[in-house]
Design a protein around this motif. Structure first.
Motif, PDB file in Angstrom:
ATOM      1  N   LEU A 116       0.833  -1.203   0.000  1.00 34.93           N
ATOM      2  CA  LEU A 116       0.000   0.000   0.000  1.00 34.93           C
ATOM      3  C   LEU A 116       0.872   1.259   0.000  1.00 34.93           C
ATOM      4  O   LEU A 116       0.548   2.256  -0.658  1.00 34.93           O
ATOM      5  N   THR A 119      -3.560   6.158   4.465  1.00 36.72           N
ATOM      6  CA  THR A 119      -2.764   4.954   4.257  1.00 36.72           C
ATOM      7  C   THR A 119      -1.535   4.942   5.150  1.00 36.72           C
ATOM      8  O   THR A 119      -1.202   3.923   5.769  1.00 36.72           O
ATOM      9  N   GLN A 121      -7.600  -2.131   5.807  1.00 35.92           N
ATOM     10  CA  GLN A 121      -8.697  -2.389   4.875  1.00 35.92           C
ATOM     11  C   GLN A 121      -9.331  -1.080   4.416  1.00 35.92           C
ATOM     12  O   GLN A 121      -9.553  -0.870   3.213  1.00 35.92           O
ATOM     13  N   GLU A 163      -6.974   0.898   2.142  1.00 33.00           N
ATOM     14  CA  GLU A 163      -6.884   0.357   0.783  1.00 33.00           C
ATOM     15  C   GLU A 163      -8.092   0.761  -0.047  1.00 33.00           C
ATOM     16  O   GLU A 163      -7.967   1.168  -1.199  1.00 33.00           O
ATOM     17  N   GLN A 217      -7.846   4.466  -0.863  1.00 30.93           N
ATOM     18  CA  GLN A 217      -6.778   4.690  -1.837  1.00 30.93           C
ATOM     19  C   GLN A 217      -7.219   4.291  -3.237  1.00 30.93           C
ATOM     20  O   GLN A 217      -7.041   5.047  -4.206  1.00 30.93           O
ATOM     21  N   THR A 218      -7.812   3.106  -3.363  1.00 32.08           N
ATOM     22  CA  THR A 218      -8.286   2.615  -4.663  1.00 32.08           C
ATOM     23  C   THR A 218      -9.347   3.543  -5.239  1.00 32.08           C
ATOM     24  O   THR A 218      -9.314   3.895  -6.420  1.00 32.08           O
ATOM     25  N   GLU A 272      -1.562  -3.121  -7.900  1.00 31.79           N
ATOM     26  CA  GLU A 272      -2.834  -3.720  -7.503  1.00 31.79           C
ATOM     27  C   GLU A 272      -2.709  -5.237  -7.375  1.00 31.79           C
ATOM     28  O   GLU A 272      -3.241  -5.851  -6.445  1.00 31.79           O
ATOM     29  N   ILE A 325      -0.747  -6.112  -4.197  1.00 33.56           N
ATOM     30  CA  ILE A 325      -1.595  -5.949  -3.016  1.00 33.56           C
ATOM     31  C   ILE A 325      -2.512  -7.162  -2.871  1.00 33.56           C
ATOM     32  O   ILE A 325      -2.714  -7.681  -1.765  1.00 33.56           O
ATOM     33  N   ARG A 377      -2.663  -9.697   0.302  1.00 37.11           N
ATOM     34  CA  ARG A 377      -3.902 -10.005   1.024  1.00 37.11           C
ATOM     35  C   ARG A 377      -4.102 -11.507   1.129  1.00 37.11           C
ATOM     36  O   ARG A 377      -4.449 -12.041   2.190  1.00 37.11           O
TER      37      ARG A 377
END
Length: 207
Positions: free
Chosen positions: A43, A93, A106, A109, A112-113, A147, A150, A154
């Motif tokens: 992240l 973040t 969570q 993220e 941010q997305t 992406e 990440i 996860r």
């Protein structure tokens, strides 16, 4: 003689701890914590791409100002708000990574997305030629790769958590877990849509 008795006692204690799963619990705990840390690393890496993204868009804005004056003016306020959203997501973040809290990671993220997607969509609508620039194309690739990393982080974390949680519920490890205070770990809830191939909308609707 005393040293010998101490050595025997230490060996017996080691065997007892190993037999009741203490050492394995510690190892699984460390694996899960490292996996969680890796999410924060990824992240943070994506966070570091955001200033380059903003600089690339602003460069295109200056280049296209003469041709797309009306569009640029209409989108200027929206783009400024979207940039503010990016900055807020970056700060969120950083705080989440420092906290090492799963819930905060969570939420960070997701923020941010969402902020990146919003900014990109507005940018390519305001400056259609942006998508053809080399820097912007390179950033698309870097964001897509980020992406994916990440998503892998996860998955690795959730697998480590599942192994840990399963182990501490088994007998006799459950007794050891209760005595030592080993608690169940919380899995990472991925953002909606993450079951599909990780993608970022780069404004295809503006084609």
């Amino acid at each position: 003689m005393r040293q010998k008795r101490m050595a025997v006692a230490a060996a017996a204690l080691s065997l007892a701890l190993g037999g009741c799963g203490y050492n394995q619990i510690q190892q699984l705990d460390e694996t899960a914590e490292q996996a969680k840390s890796n999410i924060g690393v990824e992240l943070t890496a994506r966070n570091q791409l955001i200033p380059n993204l903003v600089a690339t868009v602003k460069g295109a804005a200056g280049f296209e100002r003469g041709t797309y004056t009306d569009v640029a003016r209409a989108r200027a306020g929206q783009l400024a708000n979207a940039e503010a959203g990016l900055n807020q997501a970056r700060a969120q973040t950083q705080t989440a990574v420092e906290s090492k809290d799963v819930n905060q990671l969570q939420q960070a993220e997701q923020a941010q997305t969402r902020a990146i997607g919003t900014y990109l969509n507005i940018a390519v609508e305001a400056y259609p030629n942006l998508r053809a620039t080399q820097n912007f194309t390179a950033l698309q690739d870097q964001l897509a790769e980020s992406e994916n990393r990440i998503a892998v982080a996860r998955r690795d974390y959730n697998e480590a958590v599942r192994n840990y949680n399963t182990y501490i519920r088994q007998f006799p490890q459950a007794i050891t877990a209760k005595v030592t205070g080993a608690q169940r770990k919380v899995p990472y809830q991925a953002p909606a849509g993450s079951e599909q191939a990780p993608t970022v909308n780069f404004g295809d609707s503006a084609k």
